[in-house]
Design a protein around this motif. Sequence first.
Motif, PDB file in Angstrom:
ATOM      1  N   MET A   1      11.151   0.789 -48.711  1.00  0.00           N
ATOM      2  CA  MET A   1      10.337   1.853 -48.149  1.00  0.00           C
ATOM      3  C   MET A   1      10.776   3.173 -48.795  1.00  0.00           C
ATOM      4  O   MET A   1      11.950   3.466 -48.858  1.00  0.00           O
ATOM      5  N   ALA A   2       9.832   3.945 -49.251  1.00  0.00           N
ATOM      6  CA  ALA A   2      10.149   5.221 -49.884  1.00  0.00           C
ATOM      7  C   ALA A   2      10.695   6.196 -48.843  1.00  0.00           C
ATOM      8  O   ALA A   2      10.360   6.123 -47.665  1.00  0.00           O
ATOM      9  N   ILE A   3      11.547   7.120 -49.283  1.00  0.00           N
ATOM     10  CA  ILE A   3      12.190   8.071 -48.388  1.00  0.00           C
ATOM     11  C   ILE A   3      11.171   8.876 -47.573  1.00  0.00           C
ATOM     12  O   ILE A   3      11.327   9.007 -46.368  1.00  0.00           O
ATOM     13  N   PRO A   4      10.076   9.437 -48.170  1.00  0.00           N
ATOM     14  CA  PRO A   4       9.114  10.176 -47.336  1.00  0.00           C
ATOM     15  C   PRO A   4       8.480   9.301 -46.253  1.00  0.00           C
ATOM     16  O   PRO A   4       8.295   9.738 -45.132  1.00  0.00           O
ATOM     17  N   LYS A   5       8.172   8.056 -46.571  1.00  0.00           N
ATOM     18  CA  LYS A   5       7.593   7.152 -45.576  1.00  0.00           C
ATOM     19  C   LYS A   5       8.612   6.841 -44.489  1.00  0.00           C
ATOM     20  O   LYS A   5       8.259   6.738 -43.311  1.00  0.00           O
ATOM     21  N   LEU A   6       9.857   6.677 -44.871  1.00  0.00           N
ATOM     22  CA  LEU A   6      10.909   6.417 -43.897  1.00  0.00           C
ATOM     23  C   LEU A   6      11.059   7.602 -42.954  1.00  0.00           C
ATOM     24  O   LEU A   6      11.177   7.435 -41.742  1.00  0.00           O
ATOM     25  N   GLY A   7      11.024   8.819 -43.499  1.00  0.00           N
ATOM     26  CA  GLY A   7      11.112  10.022 -42.674  1.00  0.00           C
ATOM     27  C   GLY A   7       9.974  10.104 -41.680  1.00  0.00           C
ATOM     28  O   GLY A   7      10.175  10.437 -40.503  1.00  0.00           O
ATOM     29  N   ASP A   8       8.754   9.788 -42.119  1.00  0.00           N
ATOM     30  CA  ASP A   8       7.597   9.790 -41.213  1.00  0.00           C
ATOM     31  C   ASP A   8       7.789   8.765 -40.104  1.00  0.00           C
ATOM     32  O   ASP A   8       7.486   9.017 -38.938  1.00  0.00           O
ATOM     33  N   TYR A   9       8.287   7.584 -40.475  1.00  0.00           N
ATOM     34  CA  TYR A   9       8.516   6.525 -39.498  1.00  0.00           C
ATOM     35  C   TYR A   9       9.549   6.963 -38.451  1.00  0.00           C
ATOM     36  O   TYR A   9       9.330   6.825 -37.255  1.00  0.00           O
ATOM     37  N   LEU A  10      10.681   7.516 -38.919  1.00  0.00           N
ATOM     38  CA  LEU A  10      11.734   7.935 -37.986  1.00  0.00           C
ATOM     39  C   LEU A  10      11.251   9.053 -37.064  1.00  0.00           C
ATOM     40  O   LEU A  10      11.532   9.042 -35.863  1.00  0.00           O
ATOM     41  N   ARG A  11      10.495  10.023 -37.608  1.00  0.00           N
ATOM     42  CA  ARG A  11       9.949  11.094 -36.760  1.00  0.00           C
ATOM     43  C   ARG A  11       9.010  10.542 -35.701  1.00  0.00           C
ATOM     44  O   ARG A  11       9.049  10.960 -34.549  1.00  0.00           O
ATOM     45  N   SER A  12       8.175   9.582 -36.075  1.00  0.00           N
ATOM     46  CA  SER A  12       7.233   9.022 -35.095  1.00  0.00           C
ATOM     47  C   SER A  12       7.970   8.266 -33.991  1.00  0.00           C
ATOM     48  O   SER A  12       7.572   8.319 -32.826  1.00  0.00           O
ATOM     49  N   ARG A  13       9.054   7.578 -34.331  1.00  0.00           N
ATOM     50  CA  ARG A  13       9.837   6.850 -33.322  1.00  0.00           C
ATOM     51  C   ARG A  13      10.575   7.816 -32.406  1.00  0.00           C
ATOM     52  O   ARG A  13      10.638   7.610 -31.204  1.00  0.00           O
ATOM     53  N   ARG A  14      11.159   8.888 -32.960  1.00  0.00           N
ATOM     54  CA  ARG A  14      11.853   9.888 -32.133  1.00  0.00           C
ATOM     55  C   ARG A  14      10.888  10.553 -31.164  1.00  0.00           C
ATOM     56  O   ARG A  14      11.249  10.878 -30.036  1.00  0.00           O
ATOM     57  N   ALA A  15       9.641  10.753 -31.591  1.00  0.00           N
ATOM     58  CA  ALA A  15       8.644  11.420 -30.750  1.00  0.00           C
ATOM     59  C   ALA A  15       8.272  10.584 -29.527  1.00  0.00           C
ATOM     60  O   ALA A  15       7.812  11.117 -28.528  1.00  0.00           O
ATOM     61  N   GLN A  16       8.493   9.282 -29.585  1.00  0.00           N
ATOM     62  CA  GLN A  16       8.122   8.395 -28.486  1.00  0.00           C
ATOM     63  C   GLN A  16       9.184   8.303 -27.394  1.00  0.00           C
ATOM     64  O   GLN A  16       8.942   7.721 -26.345  1.00  0.00           O
ATOM     65  N   VAL A  17      10.367   8.853 -27.620  1.00  0.00           N
ATOM     66  CA  VAL A  17      11.475   8.753 -26.668  1.00  0.00           C
ATOM     67  C   VAL A  17      11.839  10.153 -26.186  1.00  0.00           C
ATOM     68  O   VAL A  17      12.050  11.052 -26.988  1.00  0.00           O
TER      69      VAL A  17
END
Length: 70
Positions: A1-17
Amino acid sequence: MAIPKLGDYLRSRRAQVTPRDVGLPEGGQRRVPGLRREEAAMLARFSASTTTCGWGRAASGGRRRRSWRP
């Protein structure tokens, strides 16, 4: 997974908690929903600097650093 995609994924998961979900104090105004990067890192037992700048190595200029363990 590319770093920008990983960052988007982590931000979306943090937003859910929310801090309340994991037993942290809510503590004031937040610019974005969910956990702050430092809070998520603390819960995962990572250094917040490890979660930025290319997983920490780039932040340290490529040098290995000892990670802190409780």
